[in-house]
Design a protein around this motif. Structure first.
Motif, PDB file in Angstrom:
ATOM      1  N   UNK A   1       0.854  -1.185   0.000  1.00 53.83           N
ATOM      2  CA  UNK A   1       0.000   0.000   0.000  1.00 53.83           C
ATOM      3  C   UNK A   1       0.889   1.235   0.000  1.00 53.83           C
ATOM      4  N   UNK A   2       0.738   2.083  -1.020  1.00 52.81           N
ATOM      5  CA  UNK A   2       1.529   3.303  -1.136  1.00 52.81           C
ATOM      6  C   UNK A   2       0.669   4.477  -0.656  1.00 52.81           C
ATOM      7  N   UNK A   3       1.200   5.276   0.261  1.00 51.46           N
ATOM      8  CA  UNK A   3       0.469   6.417   0.791  1.00 51.46           C
ATOM      9  C   UNK A   3       0.503   7.608  -0.148  1.00 51.46           C
ATOM     10  N   UNK A   4      -0.465   8.493   0.010  1.00 51.94           N
ATOM     11  CA  UNK A   4      -0.511   9.716  -0.794  1.00 51.94           C
ATOM     12  C   UNK A   4       0.613  10.657  -0.391  1.00 51.94           C
ATOM     13  N   UNK A   5       1.226  11.323  -1.354  1.00 48.24           N
ATOM     14  CA  UNK A   5       2.369  12.192  -1.068  1.00 48.24           C
ATOM     15  C   UNK A   5       1.968  13.422  -0.270  1.00 48.24           C
ATOM     16  N   UNK A   6       0.687  13.831  -0.329  1.00 49.54           N
ATOM     17  CA  UNK A   6       0.231  15.040   0.357  1.00 49.54           C
ATOM     18  C   UNK A   6      -0.734  14.752   1.495  1.00 49.54           C
ATOM     19  N   UNK A   7      -0.677  13.541   2.029  1.00 55.03           N
ATOM     20  CA  UNK A   7      -1.653  13.129   3.044  1.00 55.03           C
ATOM     21  C   UNK A   7      -1.545  13.923   4.335  1.00 55.03           C
TER      22      UNK A   7
ATOM     23  N   UNK B   1      -6.285  13.045  -7.820  1.00 56.29           N
ATOM     24  CA  UNK B   1      -4.918  13.130  -8.335  1.00 56.29           C
ATOM     25  C   UNK B   1      -3.934  12.374  -7.450  1.00 56.29           C
ATOM     26  N   UNK B   2      -3.928  12.678  -6.154  1.00 55.37           N
ATOM     27  CA  UNK B   2      -2.944  12.042  -5.269  1.00 55.37           C
ATOM     28  C   UNK B   2      -3.225  10.551  -5.096  1.00 55.37           C
ATOM     29  N   UNK B   3      -4.502  10.162  -5.077  1.00 50.20           N
ATOM     30  CA  UNK B   3      -4.822   8.743  -4.968  1.00 50.20           C
ATOM     31  C   UNK B   3      -4.395   7.998  -6.233  1.00 50.20           C
ATOM     32  N   UNK B   4      -4.549   8.630  -7.396  1.00 48.06           N
ATOM     33  CA  UNK B   4      -4.153   7.979  -8.646  1.00 48.06           C
ATOM     34  C   UNK B   4      -2.642   7.760  -8.690  1.00 48.06           C
TER      35      UNK B   4
END
Length: 592
Positions: free
Chosen positions: A320-326, A334-337
């Protein structure tokens, strides 16, 4: 394993073999008289790593270890979705269903309230017979599994409750929940309901050795305590699932997952369980929040890339990769994609999934795996000697606190580099979020490695913003007791070395660090908790003797009131002869 195919030696006869002695001689020659020992790396885990490894490294291990065998056909791409308290999860489920249509293999739901989660809607939106779905929660496990059973299907995935790691106050009741869930899930061979939340430690600064040892200690407790009546030790072992957090230390994280499987086999052997189950242990690897930053945040995309690669090469069964702006933005398409597509690229374009154990036979990685295994097993035995978990929780938290504080210090003094935060900063960075609102938010993660540095930078940005707008207001940012030394180290790095000792000794560790920013200047100060409490009450117009007042992390007031309150309550200030506040702040921003 007896049925494993034997490897065929590979040789390149056109090249002469190079001995270790020859390599060492070449290193000495290239160093031009310097001692080769200067290349030795003493790691925070207490390991000593050599500048190079050769075939003798495998000889010292008794030969090349048996490669790990991936039991699943391929690792899965499983994005994580947070479901707030009181929310039935419809929005998160809809986003997860859309993710499945766009390349994800499943979803991992962080449930604040498992009882409110709408399993029926989940069943309508997602194919639970084929999608790999995980659920992490603090309570309600038995009820959730019961509702899944009522759907009359065979789900695939995992559940993470882990009352040991989460320090649940009702441990016996939680163990009862786990037993109930195991009995209900007996007909679900691909659903693992006894989850170990090792990511908890990775997200709070534990060393890799500690993460492995704490996970083993937790597994040992479940193997010892959960078997009861018709539940056997082997049934518990088959129900186990491991959730790990992955940080940017690329090779160490690969070795971590490989060491976990090896030591898990050793643990199972001690309980009389077939060690082959260690190969089948599902490992869900998520990129860690510990290494994420709000400063130059697109560097987070690079961090999660190396983290995901480590997870895949180390043998994780799901990623699981986290969002860069979470840290500072709500979820966006955008961030989820980007987060969802990163594992797809690794699998579909980089072909990371076509090789069983890419690290097998590497002189360095095999040695590192072996060293981590020995270190972690020693720490695990230390925990067991203290009575095991949960009895030894105090020891675990003490070890965790020490390692986190050590990392804070290394980041503050620049020894540990965080690109874009304490080195290679972007001096022209423009924040697309409100620093004041972020610092005041209860959701802002203050447990991360870069938090102390971020607070100083964000508060500085607020100061310059107020100065430009000429508003005669002031702000006081509480930096906290544990950030004192780290903030001071960062502050001292901006000054000539000759001026550092007197300041270093002037700041007692029992006090709080405070940054006072007015329209004209910003000053780093310290105060006792009592001083800060009285100041916060005065500025918030709360009676001084009010016992239940909880001071906010960021106070604002008109400038004269703030200045008078600081004078009355006796805050102390760091002063630097010959350097203005503007000069120091400019240095902190990387402008000088």
């Amino acid at each position: 394993m007896a049925d494993s195919p034997s490897s065929t030696p590979v040789s390149f006869s056109e090249f002469e073999a190079v001995t270790t002695t020859q390599w060492q001689e070449r290193i000495r020659r290239d160093l031009k008289g310097q001692d080769p020992a200067t290349l030795t790396w003493n790691t925070p885990d207490g390991l000593t790593l050599e500048p190079f490894y050769h075939r003798e490294a495998l000889d010292s291990l008794g030969g090349a270890p048996t490669p790990l065998v991936r039991t699943a056909s391929a690792w899965r791409n499983v994005p994580t979705y947070t479901v707030p308290s009181g929310d039935r999860g419809h929005a998160a489920i809809s986003r997860a269903a859309e993710g499945l249509r766009r390349g994800a293999d499943g979803a991992h739901f962080l449930l604040s309230n498992a009882a409110a989660f709408d399993v029926g809607y989940l069943h309508q939106q997602m194919p639970l017979h084929s999608a790999y779905v995980g659920y992490s929660m603090r309570s309600g496990l038995g009820e959730l599994v019961q509702r899944l059973q009522e759907l009359e299907l065979t789900p695939r995935g995992f559940v993470v409750l882990d009352p040991i790691t989460c320090h649940a106050p009702d441990m016996s009741a939680q163990f009862g929940e786990l037993r109930k869930a195991m009995l209900l899930a007996q007909g679900w061979p691909e659903m693992h309901v006894v989850g170990i939340n090792s990511a908890y430690y990775a997200d709070r600064g534990a060393t890799i050795t500690q993460q492995i040892a704490f996970a083993l200690a937790t597994a040992a407790t479940y193997l010892s305590e959960l078997p009861k009546d018709e539940l056997t030790v082997e049934m518990v072992a088959r129900s186990l699932h491991l959730h790990v957090g992955i940080n940017p230390n690329y090779f160490f994280e690969i070795a971590k997952l490989r060491a976990l499987r090896r030591l898990f086999a050793t643990l199972l052997q001690a309980y009389g369980v077939p060690t082959e189950l260690a190969q089948e242990l599902p490992i869900f690897a998520s990129t860690s929040s510990w290494s994420q930053t709000t400063l130059d945040p697109h560097t987070n995309l690079l961090r999660v890339t190396t983290e995901a690669m480590s997870a895949v090469l180390g043998g994780a069964t799901a990623v699981s990769v986290g969002r860069f702006d979470s840290l500072f933005h709500e979820s966006s398409e955008f961030s989820e994609r980007l987060a969802r597509n990163l594992p797809i690229l690794l699998r579909e374009e980089a072909y990371m999934g076509r090789v069983q154990d890419p690290a097998a036979g590497s002189y360095y990685l095999e040695t590192l795996t072996d060293q981590l295994s020995h270190q972690a097993w020693t720490l695990f035995q230390k925990i067991e000697a203290e009575g095991g978990l949960p009895g030894a929780t105090g020891l675990v938290l003490q070890e965790l606190h020490a390692s986190a504080q050590a990392q804070f210090r290394r980041i503050a003094n620049g020894e540990q580099v965080v690109v874009g935060t304490n080195k290679f900063q972007n001096p022209n960075e423009q924040f697309d979020y409100n620093p004041k609102r972020l610092l005041r938010s209860r959701e802002f993660d203050s447990t991360r490695a870069t938090y102390p540095t971020e607070v100083l930078r964000l508060a500085t940005a607020m100061h310059f913003d107020r100065r430009e707008r000429k508003k005669k207001r002031a702000a006081l940012v509480l930096l906290g007791a544990h950030t004192n030394q780290h903030i001071l180290e960062s502050f001292l790095e901006t000054l000539p070395r000759m001026e550092r000792p007197e300041l270093r000794d002037a700041h007692p560790e029992s006090t709080l660090s405070v940054l006072f920013s007015s329209a004209e200047e910003a000053t780093l100060m310290y105060a006792t908790p009592e001083q800060f409490g009285r100041l916060a009450r005065a500025i918030s117009h709360v009676p001084i003797d009010e016992p239940n007042f909880l001071p906010p992390a960021l106070l604002t007031a008109d400038l004269p009131t703030m200045q008078e309150a600081i004078r009355v309550f006796g805050f102390k200030e760091f002063t630097v002869q010959g350097y203005s506040t503007e000069d120091v702040l400019a240095r902190l921003q990387g402008k000088k």
